[in-house]
Design an enzyme around this catalytic site. Structure first.
Site, PDB file in Angstrom:
ATOM      1  N   HIS A  18       0.810  -1.216   0.000  1.00  0.00           N
ATOM      2  CA  HIS A  18       0.000   0.000   0.000  1.00  0.00           C
ATOM      3  C   HIS A  18       0.842   1.264   0.000  1.00  0.00           C
ATOM      4  CE1 HIS A  18      -3.262  -2.768   1.774  1.00  0.00           C
ATOM      5  NE2 HIS A  18      -3.405  -2.670   0.470  1.00  0.00           N
ATOM      6  N   HIS A  41      -8.698  -8.052  -7.224  1.00  0.00           N
ATOM      7  CA  HIS A  41      -9.043  -8.838  -6.038  1.00  0.00           C
ATOM      8  C   HIS A  41      -9.206  -7.864  -4.871  1.00  0.00           C
ATOM      9  CE1 HIS A  41      -6.994 -11.645  -8.758  1.00  0.00           C
ATOM     10  NE2 HIS A  41      -7.630 -12.625  -8.152  1.00  0.00           N
ATOM     11  N   SER A 100      -6.526  -1.942  -0.372  1.00  0.00           N
ATOM     12  CA  SER A 100      -6.148  -1.249  -1.611  1.00  0.00           C
ATOM     13  C   SER A 100      -7.254  -0.333  -2.133  1.00  0.00           C
ATOM     14  CB  SER A 100      -5.754  -2.272  -2.681  1.00  0.00           C
ATOM     15  OG  SER A 100      -4.688  -3.075  -2.228  1.00  0.00           O
ATOM     16  N   GLU A 118     -14.424  -8.341  -7.139  1.00  0.00           N
ATOM     17  CA  GLU A 118     -14.328  -9.285  -6.034  1.00  0.00           C
ATOM     18  C   GLU A 118     -15.283 -10.447  -6.303  1.00  0.00           C
ATOM     19  OE1 GLU A 118     -13.421 -11.500  -3.151  1.00  0.00           O
ATOM     20  OE2 GLU A 118     -12.286  -9.620  -3.356  1.00  0.00           O
ATOM     21  N   ASP A 143     -14.812 -12.377 -11.515  1.00  0.00           N
ATOM     22  CA  ASP A 143     -13.438 -12.864 -11.425  1.00  0.00           C
ATOM     23  C   ASP A 143     -12.479 -11.795 -11.935  1.00  0.00           C
ATOM     24  OD1 ASP A 143     -11.274 -14.966 -11.290  1.00  0.00           O
ATOM     25  OD2 ASP A 143     -11.273 -14.562 -13.446  1.00  0.00           O
ATOM     26  N   GLY A 144     -11.495 -11.473 -11.134  1.00  0.00           N
ATOM     27  CA  GLY A 144     -10.577 -10.402 -11.494  1.00  0.00           C
ATOM     28  C   GLY A 144      -9.784 -10.682 -12.752  1.00  0.00           C
ATOM     29  N   ASP A 164      -3.698  -8.586  -7.438  1.00  0.00           N
ATOM     30  CA  ASP A 164      -3.314  -8.887  -6.058  1.00  0.00           C
ATOM     31  C   ASP A 164      -4.115 -10.087  -5.547  1.00  0.00           C
ATOM     32  OD1 ASP A 164      -2.551  -8.753  -3.395  1.00  0.00           O
ATOM     33  OD2 ASP A 164      -3.956  -7.137  -2.928  1.00  0.00           O
TER      34      ASP A 164
END
EC number: 2.1.1.266
Length: 284
Positions: A18, A41, A100, A118, A143-144, A164
């Site tokens: 971060h 994510h 994030s 997410e 789905d990312g 991520d």
């Protein structure tokens, strides 16, 4: 990794990720044009450090806890990150930790846009509750990795993609490589940040070598270790692969990361800022 992020929020790996993320956002804000942020994510956006999960591990005490205790001596490169942490702790102290999405939301301007992906249904509901009044933010139950195909390129044509994943699967490095390769075909001028845990060095070295097989532009590696990477059954560090990093970000990280390594692990900390691929094209 056995991973539900509430147990690990605010730990040293979060701090590394971060702090770099916040610095990138500040670089993006140097241009007037709006940017897009895609989080593959996203999690729940912010975490209660007084929760049962966070108190069970107490990992935040050796992460954000150490950083805040030493903040008076921090380099200016840490300031954007501290701003994001303060934004979720208006009364002072550290009762909450920004994930994030919250880090970027705290720093982004009114015209910038965030797309948060997410897959976990409860986490999606929490994200929507948290950001329901923020018109800059869209939350997507998807789905990312799929979003790297369906949401790119963004209309802004400028911005950052954070990949991520939770690293619950053995083939996560391979999935990240595949996802990045697909994304680059759609948007090769985008800025990409790929986060990864460091246990043993060999899987990370193989991941980096695999990335070099893609036709990538300039690509930077930024790592912080709190212990030597020779004990593979523990989390020794965390890294980011940064594709198309902003101009002079490497110089900023060469100041920021050594301070983080010393602060997070005074006896055993180390860091690495190194070009994986030195590039050809212009800066962002």
């Amino acid at each position: 990794m056995n991973y539900r992020h509430a147990y690990h929020a605010g730990n040293f790996a979060d701090v590394q990720k971060h702090a770099v993320l916040a610095l990138i956002v500040e670089h993006l804000k140097r241009k007037e044009s709006a940017f897009c942020y895609l989080d593959t994510h996203a999690g729940i956006g912010s975490y209660d450090l007084g929760s049962v999960q966070a108190e069970k591990t107490g990992e935040w005490q050796d992460g954000i806890g150490r950083v805040l205790a030493a903040a008076t001596d921090a380099p200016e490169e840490l300031a954007p990150y501290l701003t994001a942490v303060e934004a979720v702790n208006p009364g002072g102290g550290v009762l909450h930790y920004p994930g994030s999405p919250q880090v970027v939301a705290s720093l982004a301007r009114p015209g910038d846009r965030l797309a948060l992906c997410e897959l976990h249904p409860e986490d999606v509901d929490e994200l929507r509750r948290r950001f329901r009044q923020d018109t800059r933010i869209g939350v997507h139950h998807t789905d990312g990795y799929g979003a790297l195909k369906s949401m790119l390129p963004p209309p802004e044509r400028r911005g950052l993609v954070l990949i991520d994943p939770p690293f619950e699967k053995r083939d996560e490095f391979a999935a990240m490589r595949k996802g990045l390769a697909q994304a680059m075909k759609r948007w090769n001028s985008g800025l990409y940040a790929l986060w990864y845990p460091i246990k043993a060095r060999e899987p990370v070295a193989r991941f980096h070598a695999d990335l070099c097989m893609i036709d990538l532009p300039k690509t930077l590696v930024a790592e912080v270790l709190v212990a030597p990477d020779d004990v593979p059954d523990r989390l020794n560090g965390a890294g980011l692969v940064l594709v198309n990093p902003p101009w002079k970000l490497d110089e900023a990280l060469e100041t920021l990361l050594p301070w983080l390594a010393r602060t997070l692990a005074p006896q055993t900390g180390s860091c690495r800022v190194e070009w994986l691929i030195r590039e050809k094209s212009g800066a962002h």
